[in-house]
Scaffold this motif. Structure first.
Motif, PDB file in Angstrom:
ATOM      1  N   VAL A   8      10.506   5.888  31.144  1.00 56.27           N
ATOM      2  CA  VAL A   8      10.872   6.133  29.744  1.00 56.27           C
ATOM      3  C   VAL A   8      11.660   7.439  29.709  1.00 56.27           C
ATOM      4  CG1 VAL A   8      10.052   6.463  27.382  1.00 56.27           C
ATOM      5  CG2 VAL A   8       8.809   4.931  28.950  1.00 56.27           C
ATOM      6  N   ALA A   9      12.965   7.335  29.517  1.00 58.47           N
ATOM      7  CA  ALA A   9      13.845   8.502  29.635  1.00 58.47           C
ATOM      8  C   ALA A   9      13.870   9.298  28.337  1.00 58.47           C
ATOM      9  CB  ALA A   9      15.253   8.067  30.021  1.00 58.47           C
ATOM     10  N   SER A  10      12.771  10.012  28.101  1.00 57.93           N
ATOM     11  CA  SER A  10      12.680  10.866  26.919  1.00 57.93           C
ATOM     12  C   SER A  10      11.692  11.982  27.207  1.00 57.93           C
ATOM     13  CB  SER A  10      12.214  10.065  25.703  1.00 57.93           C
ATOM     14  OG  SER A  10      11.956  10.929  24.613  1.00 57.93           O
ATOM     15  N   ASN A  11      11.959  13.153  26.648  1.00 54.34           N
ATOM     16  CA  ASN A  11      11.016  14.262  26.742  1.00 54.34           C
ATOM     17  C   ASN A  11      10.052  14.283  25.554  1.00 54.34           C
ATOM     18  OD1 ASN A  11      11.852  15.700  29.204  1.00 54.34           O
ATOM     19  ND2 ASN A  11      13.785  15.996  28.112  1.00 54.34           N
ATOM     20  N   ASN A  12      10.201  13.296  24.670  1.00 55.33           N
ATOM     21  CA  ASN A  12       9.351  13.195  23.489  1.00 55.33           C
ATOM     22  C   ASN A  12       8.175  12.279  23.810  1.00 55.33           C
ATOM     23  OD1 ASN A  12       8.158  12.638  21.012  1.00 55.33           O
ATOM     24  ND2 ASN A  12      10.100  12.617  19.906  1.00 55.33           N
ATOM     25  N   ALA A  13       6.991  12.869  23.961  1.00 53.02           N
ATOM     26  CA  ALA A  13       5.807  12.092  24.345  1.00 53.02           C
ATOM     27  C   ALA A  13       5.484  11.021  23.315  1.00 53.02           C
ATOM     28  CB  ALA A  13       4.618  13.028  24.517  1.00 53.02           C
ATOM     29  N   GLU A  32       3.631  -0.347  33.815  1.00 52.05           N
ATOM     30  CA  GLU A  32       3.170   1.041  33.884  1.00 52.05           C
ATOM     31  C   GLU A  32       4.304   1.962  33.457  1.00 52.05           C
ATOM     32  OE1 GLU A  32       1.699   4.406  37.149  1.00 52.05           O
ATOM     33  OE2 GLU A  32       1.949   2.314  37.774  1.00 52.05           O
ATOM     34  N   LEU A  33       4.106   2.657  32.351  1.00 51.88           N
ATOM     35  CA  LEU A  33       5.141   3.539  31.828  1.00 51.88           C
ATOM     36  C   LEU A  33       5.118   4.876  32.563  1.00 51.88           C
ATOM     37  CD1 LEU A  33       4.862   2.857  27.985  1.00 51.88           C
ATOM     38  CD2 LEU A  33       6.251   1.678  29.708  1.00 51.88           C
ATOM     39  N   ILE A  34       6.280   5.311  33.010  1.00 48.88           N
ATOM     40  CA  ILE A  34       6.426   6.580  33.734  1.00 48.88           C
ATOM     41  C   ILE A  34       7.226   7.541  32.864  1.00 48.88           C
ATOM     42  CG2 ILE A  34       7.263   7.676  35.840  1.00 48.88           C
ATOM     43  CD1 ILE A  34       5.067   5.607  36.341  1.00 48.88           C
ATOM     44  N   SER A  35       6.677   8.719  32.615  1.00 48.16           N
ATOM     45  CA  SER A  35       7.401   9.714  31.817  1.00 48.16           C
ATOM     46  C   SER A  35       8.357  10.499  32.714  1.00 48.16           C
ATOM     47  CB  SER A  35       6.422  10.675  31.146  1.00 48.16           C
ATOM     48  OG  SER A  35       5.852  11.551  32.103  1.00 48.16           O
ATOM     49  N   LEU A  36       9.275  11.203  32.095  1.00 51.90           N
ATOM     50  CA  LEU A  36      10.191  12.046  32.865  1.00 51.90           C
ATOM     51  C   LEU A  36       9.431  13.124  33.636  1.00 51.90           C
ATOM     52  CD1 LEU A  36      13.236  12.577  30.455  1.00 51.90           C
ATOM     53  CD2 LEU A  36      13.168  11.222  32.561  1.00 51.90           C
ATOM     54  N   HIS A  37       8.299  13.561  33.099  1.00 50.87           N
ATOM     55  CA  HIS A  37       7.510  14.599  33.768  1.00 50.87           C
ATOM     56  C   HIS A  37       6.911  14.089  35.077  1.00 50.87           C
ATOM     57  CE1 HIS A  37       7.962  17.216  30.336  1.00 50.87           C
ATOM     58  NE2 HIS A  37       7.454  16.303  29.535  1.00 50.87           N
ATOM     59  N   SER A  41      12.953  14.771  39.222  1.00 49.58           N
ATOM     60  CA  SER A  41      13.877  15.354  38.244  1.00 49.58           C
ATOM     61  C   SER A  41      15.319  15.004  38.590  1.00 49.58           C
ATOM     62  CB  SER A  41      13.702  16.870  38.184  1.00 49.58           C
ATOM     63  OG  SER A  41      14.007  17.452  39.434  1.00 49.58           O
ATOM     64  N   TYR A  42      16.124  14.864  37.565  1.00 43.09           N
ATOM     65  CA  TYR A  42      17.551  14.596  37.742  1.00 43.09           C
ATOM     66  C   TYR A  42      18.300  15.209  36.561  1.00 43.09           C
ATOM     67  CZ  TYR A  42      16.648  10.751  34.423  1.00 43.09           C
ATOM     68  OH  TYR A  42      16.270  10.003  33.328  1.00 43.09           O
TER      69      TYR A  42
END
Length: 202
Positions: A8-13, A32-37, A41-42
């Motif tokens: 999920v390409a967002s920094n908004n949890a 399984e959802l993977i956050s940017l955290h 990193s890219y």
């Protein structure tokens, strides 16, 4: 049925939580959802698109290429009839500084001060891009009107200025998270995108 990881390409949890809720609501398991955290990193791509769809695809393509995972991203904003559908893709930086909600709201209210045509809509485009280049987009709209002063403490962005047509007498910022997710532009787009997400499981 295999489990698939989805970036999920967002920094908004809150966006990740919203997608989790939509998948659960539709009975879609094995994603399984993977956050940017939690992903390698890219560099964050520049949002140079002229539409919500273009910007969502820019972000989803970058995530898929960088991590090798299918990636979902969204771009959203407020469109105002009297401003020729602006702020639109410039919503987050309407006042000049990216993400300054209060400044954005002040400027929009000043621009609309003497205008009685108050029609507005929140629009979201969600994009899903797989590592092999398959792309799917979905758009959701949440119709309403623009208030003349902020109301409510929930939400973010233009929520205090937006009165949804399907929640008479309240601003978006006066809705609970559950009420907002059930109605919102992003929720509508994610529900439309959900079958393509489910298909990732093979």
């Amino acid at each position: 049925m295999s489990t698939v990881k989805l970036l999920v390409a967002s920094n908004n949890a809150k966006k990740l939580v919203e997608l989790e809720q939509v998948l659960r609501e539709l009975g879609i398991e094995g994603v399984e959802l993977i956050s940017l955290h939690d992903a390698p990193s890219y560099p964050e791509p520049a949002e140079t698109g002229l539409s919500f769809a273009e910007n969502a695809l820019i972000k989803a393509r970058a995530g898929a290429v960088a991590t090798g995972l299918p990636c979902v991203a969204d771009d959203s904003g407020l469109t105002v009839v009297a401003l020729n559908e602006m702020p639109g893709v410039l919503s987050a930086r309407w006042s000049g500084a990216h993400g300054d909600d209060k400044a954005n709201n002040r400027l929009l209210l000043a621009q609309m001060e003497d205008i009685n045509v108050r029609g507005a809509a929140f629009v979201s485009c969600c994009a899903l891009v797989t590592p092999d280049g398959e792309e799917t987009t979905a758009e959701g709209r949440w119709e309403g009107t623009l208030l003349r002063e902020p109301r409510g403490e929930n939400g973010f962005g233009y929520d205090p200025l937006f009165a949804p047509a399907d929640a008479p007498g309240r601003s978006s910022a006066e809705l609970t998270a559950e009420e907002k997710n059930a109605r919102s532009h992003r929720g509508k787009a994610l529900r439309e995108l959900a079958p393509a997400i489910a298909a990732l499981r093979g």
